[in-house]
Every structure is written in structure tokens, then in C-alpha cells.
Write an enzyme that holds these catalytic residues in place. Structure first.
Site, PDB file in Angstrom:
ATOM      1  N   LYS A  20       0.816  -1.214   0.000  1.00 49.11           N
ATOM      2  CA  LYS A  20       0.000   0.000   0.000  1.00 49.11           C
ATOM      3  C   LYS A  20       0.854   1.271   0.000  1.00 49.11           C
ATOM      4  O   LYS A  20       0.501   2.245  -0.671  1.00 49.11           O
ATOM      5  CB  LYS A  20      -0.941   0.012   1.193  1.00 49.11           C
ATOM      6  N   THR A  21       1.973   1.268   0.737  1.00 50.79           N
ATOM      7  CA  THR A  21       2.814   2.463   0.777  1.00 50.79           C
ATOM      8  C   THR A  21       3.393   2.750  -0.597  1.00 50.79           C
ATOM      9  O   THR A  21       3.478   3.905  -1.031  1.00 50.79           O
ATOM     10  CB  THR A  21       3.948   2.281   1.803  1.00 50.79           C
ATOM     11  N   GLN A  56      -7.520  -4.414   9.664  1.00 52.68           N
ATOM     12  CA  GLN A  56      -6.423  -4.034  10.560  1.00 52.68           C
ATOM     13  C   GLN A  56      -6.790  -2.834  11.435  1.00 52.68           C
ATOM     14  O   GLN A  56      -5.903  -2.134  11.930  1.00 52.68           O
ATOM     15  CB  GLN A  56      -5.156  -3.728   9.752  1.00 52.68           C
ATOM     16  N   ASP A  73      -3.416   8.018   4.475  1.00 58.21           N
ATOM     17  CA  ASP A  73      -2.902   6.675   4.706  1.00 58.21           C
ATOM     18  C   ASP A  73      -3.487   6.134   6.011  1.00 58.21           C
ATOM     19  O   ASP A  73      -3.884   6.892   6.896  1.00 58.21           O
ATOM     20  CB  ASP A  73      -1.376   6.728   4.799  1.00 58.21           C
ATOM     21  N   GLU A  74      -3.548   4.812   6.153  1.00 57.17           N
ATOM     22  CA  GLU A  74      -4.065   4.151   7.360  1.00 57.17           C
ATOM     23  C   GLU A  74      -5.452   4.684   7.728  1.00 57.17           C
ATOM     24  O   GLU A  74      -5.742   4.985   8.886  1.00 57.17           O
ATOM     25  CB  GLU A  74      -3.099   4.344   8.541  1.00 57.17           C
ATOM     26  N   ARG A 129       2.048 -10.730  10.473  1.00 60.43           N
ATOM     27  CA  ARG A 129       3.409 -10.205  10.665  1.00 60.43           C
ATOM     28  C   ARG A 129       4.448 -11.222  10.210  1.00 60.43           C
ATOM     29  O   ARG A 129       5.614 -10.880  10.001  1.00 60.43           O
ATOM     30  CB  ARG A 129       3.680  -9.891  12.138  1.00 60.43           C
TER      31      ARG A 129
END
Length: 698
Positions: free
Chosen positions: A38-39, A250, A219-220, A591
């Protein structure tokens, strides 16, 4: 730049990523699964807007939730497009501080306002002189923060009464706001709510900001609270290109005010919006992703997506069962010693779970680090120096004044401080201290004189020396450096002094004068007010809470303490709480890149008492085709062979009634189970010869 160069940044993107980067003007929600890049996508969308769509860099605003993320995104963009240095990439709170300072008169603030943290807000409440206990004040401080997360004001009585039923809450909230306004400062939550009010109440400012920022990226987005969602609506105009990136699966910060409904209702709030899902994961292998997707699919409040990877199936996950937390620590230590892997993380739900792990690792000399200790700027000695800087900037700041005026001790008791407050014209406490000199006696008068003398010297130095030198003079002249040295003299440690040295380092790049001091204090508050940045990874095992792993990844992950009552927690009983806990489990699973372990204990020490535990219900949701070892049978009830007896199983005996199997072992090839009956009686049985009837856990 020719067309081939313009579009070169699209190389290496998968079809969904490319579609997201090149999407047009309609609002866009990029639903980005864990490890889906995504980044990379949001960064390249910014590059696309500048290089291909000819957006001026300073017409783009990108917001995220940590200063670290903002810095990294800015660095990535400028590496690809050096001329993009004018782009504004900030946290929500940093952007709002920027907005309020430039429109301070309209917001009812001084352009040099200081931002209060949670401790400062509580201290301000204490100055109101209300007949409330400390616990009530702490509750009100939390509730005021929650109210501002929802953009509620003291006039919103009905909504506030639903938030907090205490009869004095609304009036206390109003008194707090009045005092905050009189001081001229703003609390952390107020940065967002005041910015919303500023734009709502001033159409001219709102229009100007909408014209300035024609491209807005968030973002987020799953971590937005209500106030941040409302701010975004105020920033959005007819010519705005809006793009938000997030993952509803998330959203794990509800306790901090995050509202998953912001991302779930994006289409309703922006009807012309398009949703693009990023489902290809570049981090984890197939078995890990299958477990994560299957578990989170049990949530109802989600938009729905399924992660996949072309990295192959990889190793199956393992479920390990231990007798207690000490055996759990020893078991993990044994695995790590046999198979050292530097990128290893042990995840737990609560910080208290780290103790047996630390004890084991120290004994076995396994290097480790703990993520999540006390933040630098929250340490006593650091806050003392910062309070002096705040008071130099604003002599009306009662919170800073109360912290420093009698530290080190100057003989100023409650009566002396009350007299200073009474004689402070328009809240100027420095002037009030001077005015009260004639009313003080003995040590108090001498101490107050010394305090004012030091304050006067430092105030003169503010416009003469760089900030780091001013800070050094604060440490020396106030006696605080000597005070904290003396505190540590007996222990032989120098951590406080070292922290003060590091504080000096943090001010090294700042210049002379008020503006430098304002900029520094703002950076300090924003650094500690966000979600927090993680340190560099070292060649050691990382011990970390599941919440703190957000955004991190490791080759091998142990998810520990998977027991009912611990994870999910006993106090998270509502459907919303349970779904958030499941999302946290999803985050923990994703993770891992290559190896994943789940651990559970049959008993655990809780509040000083040994308690028998059942496996977490989340473990029962793990698809058995993707796990191996003992756990694959243990949680299907087949660990005792065809008999189906396992730890935690409910059984019935004709003579003793219902009970729970608390231990299982073998002796001479025979299976033995120990049962604690509901009457409290314990019994040992050989199931092959004893009529124990399995009963439903219900």
C-alpha cells in the site's frame, strides 16, 4: 520529461496497484490487505499526480498517523520526483497545528499556543478547584478526550450524557474549555476538533484551503476517528481529488478512538467513490495467509477480501501447548536456541506476559529487546526541562508553572501558590509571583526570588542563544540537573543524566528565538502524541505486544498466550470488542513471513493465582489443513487418539458429576487424564477403562 519516462514508475505494479495509481478524480478507497504494497501504491499515486497530471507539489496534502510514516513517505516521493519538495506530508495533528497557527485569530488562539498532552490536561482540570476526587478527574480527562475525538462540545449535552453519565461531567467540560481558552492553549484532541470548527464557521478560510489542496491522500484510513473523518469532509471540495488507503481488517485502535465505521461507510459518505482491493500479498507464504483470511472472515463488520501470494505454500503453522507460562517461555527459548533466527518476534496481548520470557532469555543468554517501554518525552527529568521552556514561552501556563516553581524545593507551600494565583493579572503567573513577594516570608520569599531571577535570565537568553544552549542553561541554572543527579547518586546509574544529554541533542538543529522554541515544542508534542515510532531491528529476539507490531514484519513469529480470557480478553465481551480482538489476531498472524507458531497454556498465573485456562476460541477458527504437529489434533479433540480426551474438554462421571480435564499424560503406554470436577474434587483416570462421558462445552 517524455511519456516513457513519465510512466516508468508504473513498472512492477500488479494490475490492481496500477489501477489504483492511475485512477481519476472520483473519490477512491484503496482497500489494501496486509503486505499488499500500500505504501508503494500511495507514493506512486502522488508521483503520478505530479508528473503525469501536472499537479503542483504544494497543492497536494498527504496525511498519516505517525511522524515516522510521514517522513518515510516524503523521502520516497522526493527520491522519485526531486522537484516534489513542496508537497505537504504530515500527521493529522501536525496538519491541524499548521492550519490553526495560520488562522489563530479566527480559531480564538494565540499563534504561539502550546499543545497540552494528557498529563497537562489532567493538571488543568485540577486547577479548577472542583470538589471531585482524583479518580473522577482522571475519568473526566479521558472522557473529554473521547468527546473531542467525536467533535463534541459542552453544548452537546445529550451526546455527552451518553458518553459519561456522571452528573458533573458536562459542567466540568465547560469549565475546562473556559480555562483552556483563558490560558490560550489547545489540548491534543482539540487540534482536530478546533480545525473542524474553524472550517465550518469560516467559509472563506474553508474555500481557500480547498483551493490550495486539490489533491488529498490519507494513509491508514482505518485508524481515523470521527473527528478526523469530519475534518476530511470539510477539506473535500468539488475540485478535490481524494484518495484514502486502509484495511478494515487491521482496525485495532478502537481504544484510542479509531472508528472502523469511517472506512466501512466511505461509499455512503462519498457516493461516487470507487473501491479497489489490493489482495496480492508480497510478505507471507500461502499457509499463513490462508489462516489469516479464514480467521478474519468470521467478522461481520468488514468489506471483504481474501489475501493470496505467489510465494508458495511454505511451512504449515504449528500450535504448541504448554503446562504454564514458565514452560511456555522455556519451550520458546528451546526452539530459538536450536534454530537461531534474528528476525524472530514473540507477540503477546499484554506487557505483563513478557516477564517469564525475559527471565528465561536472561538465564539462557538469548539476546532480546522489548518494544513499548516508557517513551522518552514522558520521563520525569525530560518533562521538567520542557515545562521550563513552556513557561518561558507562555507565563500564563499554569501547568508548567506548577511543575517547576517548587522543583527543586523552594519552600513554597499551597498557601504561597494560592497567593500567586490570586495576584496574577490576566493569568500572568510570572507577574503574579513578583506581586506576591511582599506577602511571602522566610524560605518561601527567598525561593520565589531565586525562581524569578532565574526566569528573568532565561527569558533574556531566549532571543540571544540557540535553543540547545538555552536548554543547557535551563538545566544548570534551575538546579534540575543537579537535582536529578542527586536522585541517582545512590544507585550509581546515570540514565537520567543521559536522558537530559539526549534532550540537548534533540534541540541541536533549532535556532534562536520564539519561533524556534514554538517549532521545537510542537515537534515534541506531536512526536509523543501520535501512536509512537518503533526502533531499529537488532540481531535479537523482539518481545512486543500485538498492537505494537502494526506495520512490522518478521521471518518467524510466535503468537503466545492464546487462551480464553487472555486473548480474547475477559473485558472485551461486546460483539464490537470481539471483532476488534479478532482483527488483532489477524494483524499478529500477518506479521510472519515464513514461520508461524501459536502457543497456549493449560494454566497461567493471573493476579497471583494459578488459573486453569481453555484454549482461545480464535484457535478453534484456525483451519486445520494449514497447521501441523500436536496442535492439529489437540484442538479437534483427537489428541487422545480415538477417545477424544484433551486438556480443557468437559466430561461427566456417574459418581462425581461434571468436570474439566486439566492435565493429560502417559504412563506405561496408557493415557491418564486428571479431572477437576465442578465440586472442586480432583480425580485421575485411565479413560480406556473408566466411563468418562464427553459433554458439550456449552
Amino acid at each position: 520529461m517524455n511519456p516513457d519516462q513519465v510512466l516508468s514508475y508504473l513498472e512492477g505494479l500488479n494490475p490492481s496497484q496500477r489501477e489504483a495509481v492511475c485512477h481519476g478524480k472520483d473519490p477512491l478507497l484503496i482497500l489494501a490487505g496486509a503486505g499488499s504494497g500500500k505504501t508503494r501504491v500511495i507514493t506512486k499515486r502522488i508521483v503520478h499526480m505530479i508528473t503525469h497530471l501536472q499537479f503542483a507539489p504544494d497543492s497536494i496534502l498527504a496525511v498519516t498517523f505517525t511522524n515516522k510514516a510521514a517522513r518515510e513517505m516524503k523521502e520516497r516521493v522526493e527520491q522519485m520526483v526531486p522537484e516534489a519538495s513542496g508537497i505537504m506530508i504530515r500527521t493529522f495533528h501536525s496538519f491541524c497545528a499548521w492550519l490553526l497557527r495560520r488562522n489563530a485569530d479566527f480559531a480564538g488562539l494565540s499563534p504561539h499556543f502550546v499543545i497540552y498532552d494528557d498529563d497537562d490536561s489532567l493538571s488543568l482540570l485540577k486547577t479548577l478547584g472542583l470538589s471531585l476526587t482524583l479518580d473522577e478527574l482522571k475519568l473526566f480527562s479521558r472522557m473529554i478526550s473521547k468527546a473531542k475525538d467525536s467533535c463534541l462540545e459542552p453544548s452537546d449535552q445529550q451526546a455527552l450524557n451518553q458518553l459519561c453519565s456522571h452528573p458533573a461531567f458536562v459542567s466540568t467540560f465547560q469549565a475546562y474549555e473556559d480555562r483552556l481558552k483563558a490560558v490560550g492553549n489547545v489540548d491534543f484532541g482539540g487540534l482536530i476538533s478546533k480545525s473542524v470548527q474553524l472550517l465550518r464557521n469560516n467559509p472563506g478560510i474553508k474555500k481557500r484551503i480547498q483551493q490550495k489542496f486539490q489533491g488529498i491522500l490519507v494513509d491508514e484510513y482505518q485508524d481515523c476517528n470521527t473527528a478526523q473523518g469530519l475534518l476530511l469532509k470539510e477539506l473535500y471540495g468539488t475540485s478535490t481529488w481524494l484518495c484514502v488507503v486502509g484495511d478494515d481488517d487491521q482496525s485495532i485502535y478502537r481504544f484510542r478512538g479509531a472508528d472502523v465505521e469511517q472506512i466501512l461507510t466511505f461509499k455512503q459518505n462519498y457516493p461516487s467513490a470507487k473501491v479497489i482491493m489490493l489482495e496480492q500479498n508480497y510478505r507471507s507464504t500461502g499457509h499463513i495467509l490462508a489462516i489469516a483470511s479464514h480467521v478474519v472472515s468470521n467478522n461481520h463488520g468488514r468489506l471483504g477480501k481474501t489475501l493470496w501470494s505467489d510465494l508458495g505454500d511454505g511451512e504449515k503453522a504449528q500450535i504448541l501447548s504448554f503446562g504454564n507460562q514458565d514452560e511456555e517461555a522455556e519451550g520458546l527459548g528451546s526452539i530459538i536456541r536450536r534454530s537461531p533466527l534474528t528476525e524472530t518476534a514473540i507477540l503477546y496481548r499484554t506487557n505483563a506476559q513478557s516477564r517469564p520470557l525475559e527471565s528465561c532469555f536472561v538465564r539462557w543468554k538469548i539476546p532480546y529487546r522489548i518494544v513499548g517501554s516508557l517513551r522518552f518525552y514522558a520521563r520525569e527529568e525530560v518533562k521538567d526541562i520542557l515545562a521550563w521552556l513552556v513557561f518561558i514561552l507562555n507565563p500564563k501556563d499554569i501547568i508548567a508553572f506548577q511543575r517547576i516553581v517548587n522543583k527543586p524545593a523552594r519552600g513554597l507551600g499551597p498557601a504561597a501558590l494560592e497567593k500567586i494565583l490570586q495576584l496574577s493579572p490576566e493569568g500572568d503567573l510570572a507577574q503574579g509571583a513578583f506581586n506576591s513577594m511582599l506577602h511571602q516570608k522566610g524560605k518561601a520569599r527567598t525561593g520565589l526570588g531565586e525562581f524569578l531571577e532565574v526566569h528573568g535570565r532565561l527569558l533574556e537568553q531566549l532571543t540571544l542563544v540557540p535553543l540547545s544552549e538555552l536548554m543547557h542553561q535551563v538545566m544548570e541554572q534551575t538546579g534540575l540537573l543537579a537535582y536529578h543527579r542527586a536522585q541517582e547518586a545512590e544507585s550509581g546509574l546515570k540514565s537520567k543524566e543521559e536522558n537530559l544529554e539526549e534532550l540537548l541533542n534533540s534541540a541541536g538543529s533549532f535556532g534562536v528565538g520564539i519561533e524556534s522554541l514554538v517549532e521545537y515544542l510542537e515537534r515534541v508534542e506531536l512526536d509523543q502524541g501520535g501512536m509512537g515510532d518503533q526502533g531499529d531491528e537488532n540481531a535479537c529476539v523482539t518481545l512486543i505486544t500485538m498492537h505494537n507490531t502494526k506495520g512490522l514484519e518478521f521471518e518467524r513469529v510466535f503468537v503466545t498466550g492464546l487462551e480464553e480470557g487472555l486473548f480474547p480478553r475477559d473485558d472485551n465481551t461486546s460483539p464490537e470488542d470481539r471483532e476488534e480482538e479478532r482483527r488483532l489476531f489477524y494483524v499478529a498472524i500477518t506479521r510472519a513471513r515464513r514461520q508461524l507458531y501459536f502457543t497456549t497454556c493449560r494454566q497461567r498465573m493471573i493476579h497471583g493465582q494459578t488459573q486453569y485456562r481453555r484454549p482461545s476460541p480464535f484457535l478453534l477458527e484456525v483451519p486445520q489443513d494449514h497447521v501441523s504437529g500436536e496442535g492439529r489434533d489437540f484442538f479437534t479433540g483427537n489428541s487422545g487418539g480415538k477417545s477424544g480426551y484433551y486438556q480443557g474438554a468437559r466430561v461427566y462421571h456417574d459418581d462425581f458429576g461434571s468436570g474439566t480435564i486439566v492435565r493429560k499424560s502417559e504412563q506405561g503406554g496408557e493415557q491418564i487424564v486428571e479431572v477437576r470436577f465442578d465440586t472442586g474434587r480432583m480425580g485421575r483416570f485411565l479413560p480406556q477403562y473408566t466411563p468418562l462421558e464427553k459433554i458439550s462445552d456449552e
